[in-house]
Design a protein around this motif. Structure first.
Motif, PDB file in Angstrom:
ATOM      1  N   PRO A  33      46.502  34.533  35.638  1.00 31.12           N
ATOM      2  CA  PRO A  33      45.900  35.622  36.426  1.00 31.12           C
ATOM      3  C   PRO A  33      44.421  35.858  36.114  1.00 31.12           C
ATOM      4  O   PRO A  33      43.637  36.073  37.040  1.00 31.12           O
ATOM      5  N   ASP A  34      44.032  35.797  34.834  1.00 26.63           N
ATOM      6  CA  ASP A  34      42.621  36.028  34.514  1.00 26.63           C
ATOM      7  C   ASP A  34      41.726  34.950  35.121  1.00 26.63           C
ATOM      8  O   ASP A  34      40.608  35.228  35.548  1.00 26.63           O
ATOM      9  N   GLU A  35      42.222  33.716  35.180  1.00 29.58           N
ATOM     10  CA  GLU A  35      41.463  32.640  35.829  1.00 29.58           C
ATOM     11  C   GLU A  35      41.331  32.915  37.327  1.00 29.58           C
ATOM     12  O   GLU A  35      40.263  32.714  37.908  1.00 29.58           O
ATOM     13  N   LEU A  36      42.417  33.373  37.934  1.00 32.66           N
ATOM     14  CA  LEU A  36      42.404  33.646  39.377  1.00 32.66           C
ATOM     15  C   LEU A  36      41.496  34.826  39.716  1.00 32.66           C
ATOM     16  O   LEU A  36      40.812  34.809  40.739  1.00 32.66           O
ATOM     17  N   PHE A  37      41.468  35.855  38.851  1.00 32.43           N
ATOM     18  CA  PHE A  37      40.552  36.971  39.094  1.00 32.43           C
ATOM     19  C   PHE A  37      39.104  36.520  38.955  1.00 32.43           C
ATOM     20  O   PHE A  37      38.235  36.942  39.720  1.00 32.43           O
ATOM     21  N   GLU A  38      38.851  35.628  37.991  1.00 32.87           N
ATOM     22  CA  GLU A  38      37.503  35.091  37.832  1.00 32.87           C
ATOM     23  C   GLU A  38      37.095  34.283  39.069  1.00 32.87           C
ATOM     24  O   GLU A  38      35.987  34.424  39.592  1.00 32.87           O
ATOM     25  N   VAL A  39      38.005  33.464  39.564  1.00 34.47           N
ATOM     26  CA  VAL A  39      37.740  32.684  40.780  1.00 34.47           C
ATOM     27  C   VAL A  39      37.505  33.622  41.961  1.00 34.47           C
ATOM     28  O   VAL A  39      36.608  33.393  42.784  1.00 34.47           O
ATOM     29  N   THR A  40      38.275  34.687  42.037  1.00 37.74           N
ATOM     30  CA  THR A  40      38.111  35.666  43.112  1.00 37.74           C
ATOM     31  C   THR A  40      36.695  36.243  43.093  1.00 37.74           C
ATOM     32  O   THR A  40      36.042  36.352  44.141  1.00 37.74           O
ATOM     33  N   GLY A  41      36.204  36.592  41.915  1.00 37.31           N
ATOM     34  CA  GLY A  41      34.844  37.107  41.792  1.00 37.31           C
ATOM     35  C   GLY A  41      33.793  36.071  42.149  1.00 37.31           C
ATOM     36  O   GLY A  41      32.794  36.381  42.805  1.00 37.31           O
ATOM     37  N   GLN A  42      34.008  34.831  41.716  1.00 40.32           N
ATOM     38  CA  GLN A  42      33.062  33.770  42.035  1.00 40.32           C
ATOM     39  C   GLN A  42      33.018  33.512  43.542  1.00 40.32           C
ATOM     40  O   GLN A  42      31.943  33.284  44.109  1.00 40.32           O
ATOM     41  N   LEU A  43      34.160  33.558  44.174  1.00 39.82           N
ATOM     42  CA  LEU A  43      34.203  33.356  45.626  1.00 39.82           C
ATOM     43  C   LEU A  43      33.526  34.508  46.371  1.00 39.82           C
ATOM     44  O   LEU A  43      32.934  34.295  47.434  1.00 39.82           O
ATOM     45  N   GLN A  44      33.584  35.717  45.802  1.00 39.89           N
ATOM     46  CA  GLN A  44      32.870  36.832  46.433  1.00 39.89           C
ATOM     47  C   GLN A  44      31.373  36.547  46.438  1.00 39.89           C
ATOM     48  O   GLN A  44      30.693  36.848  47.409  1.00 39.89           O
ATOM     49  N   GLY A  45      30.869  35.951  45.377  1.00 47.37           N
ATOM     50  CA  GLY A  45      29.461  35.576  45.345  1.00 47.37           C
ATOM     51  C   GLY A  45      29.113  34.588  46.453  1.00 47.37           C
ATOM     52  O   GLY A  45      28.065  34.692  47.088  1.00 47.37           O
ATOM     53  N   VAL A  46      30.016  33.645  46.700  1.00 47.46           N
ATOM     54  CA  VAL A  46      29.807  32.682  47.788  1.00 47.46           C
ATOM     55  C   VAL A  46      29.801  33.408  49.137  1.00 47.46           C
ATOM     56  O   VAL A  46      28.947  33.141  49.993  1.00 47.46           O
ATOM     57  N   LEU A  47      30.741  34.328  49.318  1.00 46.88           N
ATOM     58  CA  LEU A  47      30.783  35.105  50.562  1.00 46.88           C
ATOM     59  C   LEU A  47      29.511  35.931  50.746  1.00 46.88           C
ATOM     60  O   LEU A  47      28.975  36.020  51.850  1.00 46.88           O
ATOM     61  N   ASN A  48      29.027  36.538  49.655  1.00 46.50           N
ATOM     62  CA  ASN A  48      27.790  37.316  49.721  1.00 46.50           C
ATOM     63  C   ASN A  48      26.627  36.447  50.187  1.00 46.50           C
ATOM     64  O   ASN A  48      25.837  36.859  51.039  1.00 46.50           O
ATOM     65  N   CYS A  49      26.524  35.233  49.622  1.00 42.31           N
ATOM     66  CA  CYS A  49      25.459  34.301  50.024  1.00 42.31           C
ATOM     67  C   CYS A  49      25.550  33.994  51.517  1.00 42.31           C
ATOM     68  O   CYS A  49      24.541  34.041  52.235  1.00 42.31           O
ATOM     69  N   GLY A  50      26.740  33.665  51.958  1.00 44.86           N
ATOM     70  CA  GLY A  50      26.934  33.320  53.367  1.00 44.86           C
ATOM     71  C   GLY A  50      26.641  34.476  54.299  1.00 44.86           C
ATOM     72  O   GLY A  50      25.979  34.314  55.329  1.00 44.86           O
ATOM     73  N   GLU A  51      27.118  35.668  53.930  1.00 46.35           N
ATOM     74  CA  GLU A  51      26.862  36.832  54.777  1.00 46.35           C
ATOM     75  C   GLU A  51      25.375  37.178  54.765  1.00 46.35           C
ATOM     76  O   GLU A  51      24.815  37.570  55.785  1.00 46.35           O
TER      77      GLU A  51
END
Length: 177
Positions: A33-51
């Motif tokens: 779960p901690d790895e998945l939460f970290e990935v979730t946060g990293q993917l939010q950064g990607v979404l922020n860049c795209g938006e």
């Protein structure tokens, strides 16, 4: 950079995002779960860049106005910050989101591009969510360019560490100084 180069890079981004999503769909069950939460946060950064990139594109597209004249339609470029009346409709058609939401994106892109360049840089870097930047822009409605520049200088350095629920209140304190 040409339009075709931009489109090729966007296609590559989409393909890579799809590959990451498919990899997660296959292997997320074996991750902690901690790895998945970290990935979730990293993917939010990607979404922020795209938006953020989308906000820039919409803001610059909206700065072009088509005027109907006796000689036919004429394109007038006003520069970042101007929003043509048809821009929300065009963005709505291009993105598939509602016209109200499209209008908010165009307005946010125009505000960030024209009055909050430091905050825009943070969004484009993936460090700040556009919804958080929207809170700052909303609080600063009615402020002149110089006041927005001061708020931008302070808030750009603080946004990443602020609780999103406190951004509006903090921005109000900064803006009233």
């Amino acid at each position: 950079m040409s339009s075709s180069q931009v489109q090729e890079r966007i296609a590559a981004l989409r393909a890579e995002a799809q590959a990451v999503g498919e990899l997660l769909a296959e292997q997320a069950g074996s991750m902690a779960p901690d790895e998945l939460f970290e990935v979730t946060g990293q993917l939010q950064g990607v979404l922020n860049c795209g938006e953020g990139a989308q906000l820039v594109a919409a803001a610059h597209a909206a700065s072009h106005e088509t005027r109907l004249t006796d000689r036919g339609p004429v394109q007038v470029h006003h520069g970042a910050g101007f929003i043509d009346a048809m821009a929300p409709t065009e963005v709505s058609l291009a993105t598939g989101i509602g016209q109200w939401a499209a209008g908010r994106r165009v307005a946010l892109g125009a505000a960030l591009t024209q009055r909050f360049p430091l905050m825009l840089a943070k969004v484009l870097a993936g460090e700040v969510c556009p919804a958080t930047a929207q809170r700052v822009v909303t609080v600063c409605e009615g402020l002149d360019q110089a006041a927005c520049a001061k708020v931008d200088a302070i808030m750009a350095g603080k946004l990443a560490e602020l609780d999103p629920g406190r951004v509006s209140a903090f921005t109000r304190r900064v803006a009233t100084r």
